[in-house]
Design a protein around this motif. Structure first.
Motif, PDB file in Angstrom:
ATOM      1  N   VAL A 139     -62.261  33.351  -3.498  1.00 23.00           N
ATOM      2  CA  VAL A 139     -62.041  34.729  -3.940  1.00 23.00           C
ATOM      3  C   VAL A 139     -60.772  34.860  -4.796  1.00 23.00           C
ATOM      4  CG1 VAL A 139     -63.311  35.722  -2.002  1.00 23.00           C
ATOM      5  CG2 VAL A 139     -60.828  35.370  -1.800  1.00 23.00           C
ATOM      6  N   THR A 140     -60.222  33.746  -5.206  1.00 20.48           N
ATOM      7  CA  THR A 140     -59.028  33.743  -6.046  1.00 20.48           C
ATOM      8  C   THR A 140     -59.286  34.551  -7.302  1.00 20.48           C
ATOM      9  OG1 THR A 140     -58.464  31.545  -5.241  1.00 20.48           O
ATOM     10  CG2 THR A 140     -57.419  32.244  -7.317  1.00 20.48           C
ATOM     11  N   VAL A 141     -58.382  35.485  -7.606  1.00 13.45           N
ATOM     12  CA  VAL A 141     -58.527  36.260  -8.830  1.00 13.45           C
ATOM     13  C   VAL A 141     -57.965  35.455  -9.998  1.00 13.45           C
ATOM     14  CG1 VAL A 141     -58.508  38.503  -7.683  1.00 13.45           C
ATOM     15  CG2 VAL A 141     -56.361  37.541  -8.496  1.00 13.45           C
ATOM     16  N   VAL A 142     -58.623  35.567 -11.131  1.00 10.44           N
ATOM     17  CA  VAL A 142     -58.159  34.949 -12.372  1.00 10.44           C
ATOM     18  C   VAL A 142     -57.927  36.110 -13.323  1.00 10.44           C
ATOM     19  CG1 VAL A 142     -58.723  33.372 -14.253  1.00 10.44           C
ATOM     20  CG2 VAL A 142     -59.475  32.846 -11.914  1.00 10.44           C
ATOM     21  N   GLU A 143     -56.645  36.397 -13.568  1.00  9.90           N
ATOM     22  CA  GLU A 143     -56.269  37.565 -14.362  1.00  9.90           C
ATOM     23  C   GLU A 143     -55.211  37.184 -15.381  1.00  9.90           C
ATOM     24  OE1 GLU A 143     -56.924  40.870 -10.813  1.00  9.90           O
ATOM     25  OE2 GLU A 143     -54.881  40.259 -11.316  1.00  9.90           O
ATOM     26  N   PRO A 144     -55.101  37.955 -16.458  1.00 12.03           N
ATOM     27  CA  PRO A 144     -54.073  37.647 -17.450  1.00 12.03           C
ATOM     28  C   PRO A 144     -52.670  37.885 -16.889  1.00 12.03           C
ATOM     29  CG  PRO A 144     -55.214  39.682 -18.025  1.00 12.03           C
ATOM     30  CD  PRO A 144     -55.921  39.102 -16.834  1.00 12.03           C
ATOM     31  N   PHE A 145     -51.773  36.987 -17.224  1.00 10.82           N
ATOM     32  CA  PHE A 145     -50.365  37.146 -16.866  1.00 10.82           C
ATOM     33  C   PHE A 145     -49.792  38.301 -17.669  1.00 10.82           C
ATOM     34  CE2 PHE A 145     -45.966  36.407 -18.086  1.00 10.82           C
ATOM     35  CZ  PHE A 145     -45.361  36.361 -16.840  1.00 10.82           C
ATOM     36  N   GLU A 146     -49.030  39.137 -17.015  1.00 12.28           N
ATOM     37  CA  GLU A 146     -48.374  40.242 -17.718  1.00 12.28           C
ATOM     38  C   GLU A 146     -46.860  40.169 -17.592  1.00 12.28           C
ATOM     39  OE1 GLU A 146     -50.206  43.911 -16.534  1.00 12.28           O
ATOM     40  OE2 GLU A 146     -52.178  43.244 -17.216  1.00 12.28           O
ATOM     41  N   LYS A 147     -46.346  40.312 -16.391  1.00 18.10           N
ATOM     42  CA  LYS A 147     -44.892  40.288 -16.182  1.00 18.10           C
ATOM     43  C   LYS A 147     -44.561  39.453 -14.963  1.00 18.10           C
ATOM     44  CE  LYS A 147     -43.679  44.810 -18.041  1.00 18.10           C
ATOM     45  NZ  LYS A 147     -43.097  46.134 -17.727  1.00 18.10           N
ATOM     46  N   PHE A 148     -43.362  38.929 -14.982  1.00 17.08           N
ATOM     47  CA  PHE A 148     -42.850  38.164 -13.851  1.00 17.08           C
ATOM     48  C   PHE A 148     -41.451  38.666 -13.544  1.00 17.08           C
ATOM     49  CE2 PHE A 148     -40.290  34.607 -12.239  1.00 17.08           C
ATOM     50  CZ  PHE A 148     -41.037  34.239 -11.130  1.00 17.08           C
ATOM     51  N   TYR A 149     -41.214  38.940 -12.277  1.00 18.56           N
ATOM     52  CA  TYR A 149     -39.892  39.339 -11.813  1.00 18.56           C
ATOM     53  C   TYR A 149     -39.401  38.276 -10.850  1.00 18.56           C
ATOM     54  CZ  TYR A 149     -41.480  43.839 -13.577  1.00 18.56           C
ATOM     55  OH  TYR A 149     -41.971  44.849 -14.376  1.00 18.56           O
ATOM     56  N   THR A 150     -38.269  37.668 -11.154  1.00 18.23           N
ATOM     57  CA  THR A 150     -37.702  36.637 -10.290  1.00 18.23           C
ATOM     58  C   THR A 150     -37.308  37.261  -8.953  1.00 18.23           C
ATOM     59  OG1 THR A 150     -36.880  35.436 -12.213  1.00 18.23           O
ATOM     60  CG2 THR A 150     -35.874  34.905 -10.099  1.00 18.23           C
ATOM     61  N   ALA A 151     -37.698  36.597  -7.875  1.00 17.67           N
ATOM     62  CA  ALA A 151     -37.332  37.071  -6.531  1.00 17.67           C
ATOM     63  C   ALA A 151     -35.829  36.887  -6.317  1.00 17.67           C
ATOM     64  CB  ALA A 151     -38.121  36.307  -5.472  1.00 17.67           C
ATOM     65  N   GLU A 152     -35.342  37.556  -5.320  1.00 18.73           N
ATOM     66  CA  GLU A 152     -33.931  37.475  -4.961  1.00 18.73           C
ATOM     67  C   GLU A 152     -33.521  36.019  -4.763  1.00 18.73           C
ATOM     68  OE1 GLU A 152     -35.640  41.412  -3.536  1.00 18.73           O
ATOM     69  OE2 GLU A 152     -36.310  39.346  -3.671  1.00 18.73           O
ATOM     70  N   GLU A 153     -32.268  35.724  -5.012  1.00 20.94           N
ATOM     71  CA  GLU A 153     -31.759  34.351  -4.990  1.00 20.94           C
ATOM     72  C   GLU A 153     -32.057  33.625  -3.676  1.00 20.94           C
ATOM     73  OE1 GLU A 153     -30.437  30.878  -6.341  1.00 20.94           O
ATOM     74  OE2 GLU A 153     -30.685  32.662  -7.589  1.00 20.94           O
ATOM     75  N   TYR A 154     -31.976  34.322  -2.552  1.00 17.59           N
ATOM     76  CA  TYR A 154     -32.185  33.637  -1.273  1.00 17.59           C
ATOM     77  C   TYR A 154     -33.618  33.156  -1.086  1.00 17.59           C
ATOM     78  CZ  TYR A 154     -34.116  37.982   0.773  1.00 17.59           C
ATOM     79  OH  TYR A 154     -34.871  39.090   1.043  1.00 17.59           O
ATOM     80  N   HIS A 155     -34.550  33.612  -1.920  1.00 18.25           N
ATOM     81  CA  HIS A 155     -35.931  33.124  -1.841  1.00 18.25           C
ATOM     82  C   HIS A 155     -36.128  31.810  -2.613  1.00 18.25           C
ATOM     83  CE1 HIS A 155     -37.514  36.556   0.231  1.00 18.25           C
ATOM     84  NE2 HIS A 155     -37.016  37.382  -0.678  1.00 18.25           N
TER      85      HIS A 155
END
Length: 189
Positions: A139-155
């Motif tokens: 059921v994995t979705v295959v969708e166009p990439f739009e934006k990426f937000y870097t997670a907080e440093e501790y992640h």
């Protein structure tokens, strides 16, 4: 575009894969040490809130998916190989869930950066479904990439930096150990 020349990296073109396979700590840990992978960054993609926080994403109301961005050298590892690692290390048959992690932020997703990645992702899913490797349909979705937000440093590098944390010991360590044992040829020396 996912194929681009990044300054300061020897060898030329690099590609980026953006993948959601449950908790980004797990996905990041699996890709750490894979031959051809040059960086892995945990973050959030999709959604309708700019610069979301972990707390907001965990609430499941922003529409974001926990993802990793994997930068790799296509001369050492193909996008198909990246997907093979991805599908081998999470359950792509559950909607918005990976084990005890439940919610839309844990959706299985391939966010493609170009039409070639879309084609390869769809072909990979079709191949895996036809082989009957999983107990259910993917059921994995295959969708166009739009934006990426870097997670907080501790992640970032969470497993590496927190090996004694219970989630790391119980969930991530066995997954990483199993992957490494079964995929020695894929690992950096």
């Amino acid at each position: 575009m996912s194929r681009n020349k990044e300054n300061g990296i020897a060898g030329g073109a690099r590609e980026t894969a953006t993948l959601g396979g449950g908790c980004f700590w797990c996905v990041e840990a699996v890709f750490d040490g894979v031959k051809g992978v040059e960086s892995i960054v945990s973050g959030y993609s999709g959604g309708h809130v700019d610069n979301p926080t972990y707390r907001q994403v965990c609430a499941g109301t922003t529409g974001h998916i926990e993802v990793v961005q994997v930068t790799f050298d296509p001369d050492e590892i193909t996008f198909r190989d990246v997907l093979d690692v991805f599908f081998a290390t999470h359950d792509p048959t559950t909607w918005d869930r990976q084990g005890a992690d439940v919610g839309p932020q844990y959706r299985s997703a391939v966010l493609y950066h170009d039409e070639e990645q879309k084609r390869v992702a769809e072909e990979t899913i079709k191949d895996l479904d036809s082989q009957g490797i999983f107990d259910g349909d993917i059921v994995t979705v295959v969708e166009p990439f739009e934006k990426f937000y870097t997670a907080e440093e501790y992640h970032q590098d969470y497993f590496k930096n927190n090996p004694a944390q219970p989630y790391c010991q119980v969930i991530i360590a066995p997954k990483v150990a199993k992957f490494r044992k079964e995929n020695l040829r894929r690992l950096k020396a």
